[in-house]
Design an enzyme around this catalytic site. Structure first.
Site, PDB file in Angstrom:
ATOM      1  N   GLY A  12       0.796  -1.243   0.000  1.00  0.00           N
ATOM      2  CA  GLY A  12       0.000   0.000   0.000  1.00  0.00           C
ATOM      3  C   GLY A  12       0.820   1.281   0.000  1.00  0.00           C
ATOM      4  O   GLY A  12       0.317   2.333   0.368  1.00  0.00           O
ATOM      5  N   SER A  13       2.081   1.190  -0.478  1.00  0.00           N
ATOM      6  CA  SER A  13       2.885   2.423  -0.477  1.00  0.00           C
ATOM      7  C   SER A  13       2.318   3.453  -1.467  1.00  0.00           C
ATOM      8  O   SER A  13       2.379   4.654  -1.218  1.00  0.00           O
ATOM      9  CB  SER A  13       4.362   2.122  -0.771  1.00  0.00           C
ATOM     10  OG  SER A  13       4.520   1.686  -2.094  1.00  0.00           O
ATOM     11  N   ASN A  14       1.753   2.984  -2.560  1.00  0.00           N
ATOM     12  CA  ASN A  14       1.118   3.931  -3.495  1.00  0.00           C
ATOM     13  C   ASN A  14      -0.157   4.508  -2.903  1.00  0.00           C
ATOM     14  O   ASN A  14      -0.450   5.693  -3.082  1.00  0.00           O
ATOM     15  CB  ASN A  14       0.827   3.251  -4.837  1.00  0.00           C
ATOM     16  CG  ASN A  14       2.067   3.177  -5.702  1.00  0.00           C
ATOM     17  OD1 ASN A  14       2.487   4.170  -6.290  1.00  0.00           O
ATOM     18  ND2 ASN A  14       2.679   2.004  -5.745  1.00  0.00           N
ATOM     19  N   LYS A  64     -17.000 -14.849  -8.962  1.00  0.00           N
ATOM     20  CA  LYS A  64     -16.337 -13.559  -9.167  1.00  0.00           C
ATOM     21  C   LYS A  64     -17.386 -12.451  -9.282  1.00  0.00           C
ATOM     22  O   LYS A  64     -17.213 -11.353  -8.778  1.00  0.00           O
ATOM     23  CB  LYS A  64     -15.524 -13.658 -10.453  1.00  0.00           C
ATOM     24  CG  LYS A  64     -14.516 -12.557 -10.635  1.00  0.00           C
ATOM     25  CD  LYS A  64     -13.762 -12.779 -11.937  1.00  0.00           C
ATOM     26  CE  LYS A  64     -12.742 -11.711 -12.151  1.00  0.00           C
ATOM     27  NZ  LYS A  64     -11.432 -11.987 -11.660  1.00  0.00           N
ATOM     28  N   ARG A  90      -5.612  -8.632  -8.668  1.00  0.00           N
ATOM     29  CA  ARG A  90      -6.788  -9.418  -9.024  1.00  0.00           C
ATOM     30  C   ARG A  90      -7.326  -8.860 -10.348  1.00  0.00           C
ATOM     31  O   ARG A  90      -7.400  -7.646 -10.523  1.00  0.00           O
ATOM     32  CB  ARG A  90      -7.828  -9.247  -7.922  1.00  0.00           C
ATOM     33  CG  ARG A  90      -9.062 -10.101  -8.062  1.00  0.00           C
ATOM     34  CD  ARG A  90      -9.831 -10.068  -6.760  1.00  0.00           C
ATOM     35  NE  ARG A  90      -9.036 -10.660  -5.693  1.00  0.00           N
ATOM     36  CZ  ARG A  90      -8.950 -11.973  -5.459  1.00  0.00           C
ATOM     37  NH1 ARG A  90      -9.632 -12.816  -6.183  1.00  0.00           N
ATOM     38  NH2 ARG A  90      -8.189 -12.441  -4.490  1.00  0.00           N
ATOM     39  N   ASN A 106      -4.964   2.184 -13.339  1.00  0.00           N
ATOM     40  CA  ASN A 106      -3.999   1.248 -12.743  1.00  0.00           C
ATOM     41  C   ASN A 106      -2.579   1.773 -12.922  1.00  0.00           C
ATOM     42  O   ASN A 106      -2.315   2.556 -13.834  1.00  0.00           O
ATOM     43  CB  ASN A 106      -4.131  -0.115 -13.441  1.00  0.00           C
ATOM     44  CG  ASN A 106      -3.217  -1.171 -12.838  1.00  0.00           C
ATOM     45  OD1 ASN A 106      -3.049  -1.242 -11.614  1.00  0.00           O
ATOM     46  ND2 ASN A 106      -2.612  -1.994 -13.677  1.00  0.00           N
ATOM     47  N   HIS A 108       1.429   0.272 -13.273  1.00  0.00           N
ATOM     48  CA  HIS A 108       2.198  -0.956 -13.472  1.00  0.00           C
ATOM     49  C   HIS A 108       3.686  -0.584 -13.519  1.00  0.00           C
ATOM     50  O   HIS A 108       4.059   0.395 -14.163  1.00  0.00           O
ATOM     51  CB  HIS A 108       1.763  -1.651 -14.767  1.00  0.00           C
ATOM     52  CG  HIS A 108       2.424  -2.964 -14.947  1.00  0.00           C
ATOM     53  ND1 HIS A 108       2.103  -4.073 -14.191  1.00  0.00           N
ATOM     54  CD2 HIS A 108       3.453  -3.349 -15.760  1.00  0.00           C
ATOM     55  CE1 HIS A 108       2.874  -5.077 -14.543  1.00  0.00           C
ATOM     56  NE2 HIS A 108       3.699  -4.669 -15.493  1.00  0.00           N
TER      57      HIS A 108
HETATM   58  C1  GAR Z   1       3.477  -1.338  -7.373  1.00  0.00           C
HETATM   59  O1  GAR Z   1       4.819  -1.390  -7.785  1.00  0.00           O
HETATM   60  C2  GAR Z   1       2.561  -1.435  -8.578  1.00  0.00           C
HETATM   61  O2  GAR Z   1       3.080  -0.821  -9.727  1.00  0.00           O
HETATM   62  C3  GAR Z   1       2.457  -2.935  -8.774  1.00  0.00           C
HETATM   63  O3  GAR Z   1       2.326  -3.416  -7.454  1.00  0.00           O
HETATM   64  C4  GAR Z   1       3.098  -2.590  -6.572  1.00  0.00           C
HETATM   65  C5  GAR Z   1       2.260  -2.275  -5.370  1.00  0.00           C
HETATM   66  O4  GAR Z   1       3.023  -1.629  -4.388  1.00  0.00           O
HETATM   67  N1  GAR Z   1       1.338  -3.286  -9.588  1.00  0.00           N
HETATM   68  C6  GAR Z   1       1.351  -4.274 -10.475  1.00  0.00           C
HETATM   69  O5  GAR Z   1       2.311  -5.021 -10.641  1.00  0.00           O
HETATM   70  C7  GAR Z   1       0.089  -4.433 -11.297  1.00  0.00           C
HETATM   71  N2  GAR Z   1       0.232  -5.427 -12.293  1.00  0.00           N
HETATM   72  P1  GAR Z   1       2.313  -0.910  -3.159  1.00  0.00           P
HETATM   73  O6  GAR Z   1       1.337  -1.925  -2.562  1.00  0.00           O
HETATM   74  O7  GAR Z   1       3.438  -0.597  -2.211  1.00  0.00           O
HETATM   75  O8  GAR Z   1       1.618   0.313  -3.672  1.00  0.00           O
END
Ligand code: GAR
Length: 199
Positions: A12-14, A64, A90, A106, A108
């Site tokens: 959850g850092s983002n 789902k 998911r 999203n 990535h």
């Molecule tokens: C992030 O690096 C995001 O880009 C990636 O998961 C991480 C979540 O980090 N997402 C994917 O790979 C989507 N396919 P966070 O939980 O610290 O935000």
């Protein structure tokens, strides 16, 4: 002010970067964290930032569709206008994507369409790419796919280890994603026939 929900499965850092940014600037409100994994550290971050969090356990639902109907019910109850995926591991079905058409974003950790799926940073590193980066995009029916809003390159130097590259990527995500989310909430990102324009 536009209410948004963030979906996360892990650290959850983002989520934290976006929430702090918007709490400071008051340009939109992170009203809700939805997480699908009871161990998600994102929940702790939400508590600290005083954001309501809801655990929706996929295992509790027969299908789902039933799981996603519950998500939509919660989003409606909180009058959520946009869904921000931040490490939500998911795949959302066409039914859900349609329900929030052009309102799901999203992030990535690669320059899409390269290195889709999980472990994108590691895949890029092991491929020995010289430039990688991050992609913020609208979500469509396929995984890590949909019209691209923004891409930010990150250079890979000979000194980089997987760990330093991961740090660089996350730092870039935390700088870019909150700004893009804010732009979207302020109506500055338009999408027409899969073409994205930023005003
Ligand atoms: C992030 O690096 C995001 O880009 C990636 O998961 C991480 C979540 O980090 N997402 C994917 O790979 C989507 N396919 P966070 O939980 O610290 O935000």
């Amino acid at each position: 002010m536009v209410n948004i929900a963030i979906f996360a499965s892990g650290s959850g850092s983002n989520f934290e970067a976006i929430t702090k940014y918007l709490q400071k600037r008051k340009t939109a409100k992170v009203s809700l964290l939805i997480y699908d994994n009871s161990k998600a550290y994102a929940r702790i971050r939400a508590e600290k930032l005083k954001v309501k969090s809801v655990f929706v356990n996929p295992k509790k639902f027969k299908s789902k569709e039933a799981f996603e109907k519950e998500l939509i019910k919660i989003l409606k109850a909180y009058k959520i206008k946009a869904v921000i995926l931040a490490g939500f591991m998911r795949i959302l079905s066409p039914y859900f994507v349609q329900s929030f058409a052009n309102r799901i974003i999203n992030i990535h950790p690669s320059l899409l369409p390269a290195f889709k799926g999980t472990d994108a940073i590691k895949k890029a590193y092991l491929y020995s790419v010289k430039i990688t980066g991050i992609t913020v995009h609208f979500v469509d029916k396929k995984i890590d796919h949909g019209p691209i809003i923004w891409q930010e390159p990150v250079k890979v130097t000979p000194q980089d280890t997987l760990k330093t590259l991961e740090e660089k990527i996350h730092k870039t995500e935390h700088k870019i994603y909150p700004k893009i989310v804010e732009y979207f909430c302020r109506g500055r990102i338009k999408i027409k026939r899969r073409k994205v324009e930023i005003a």
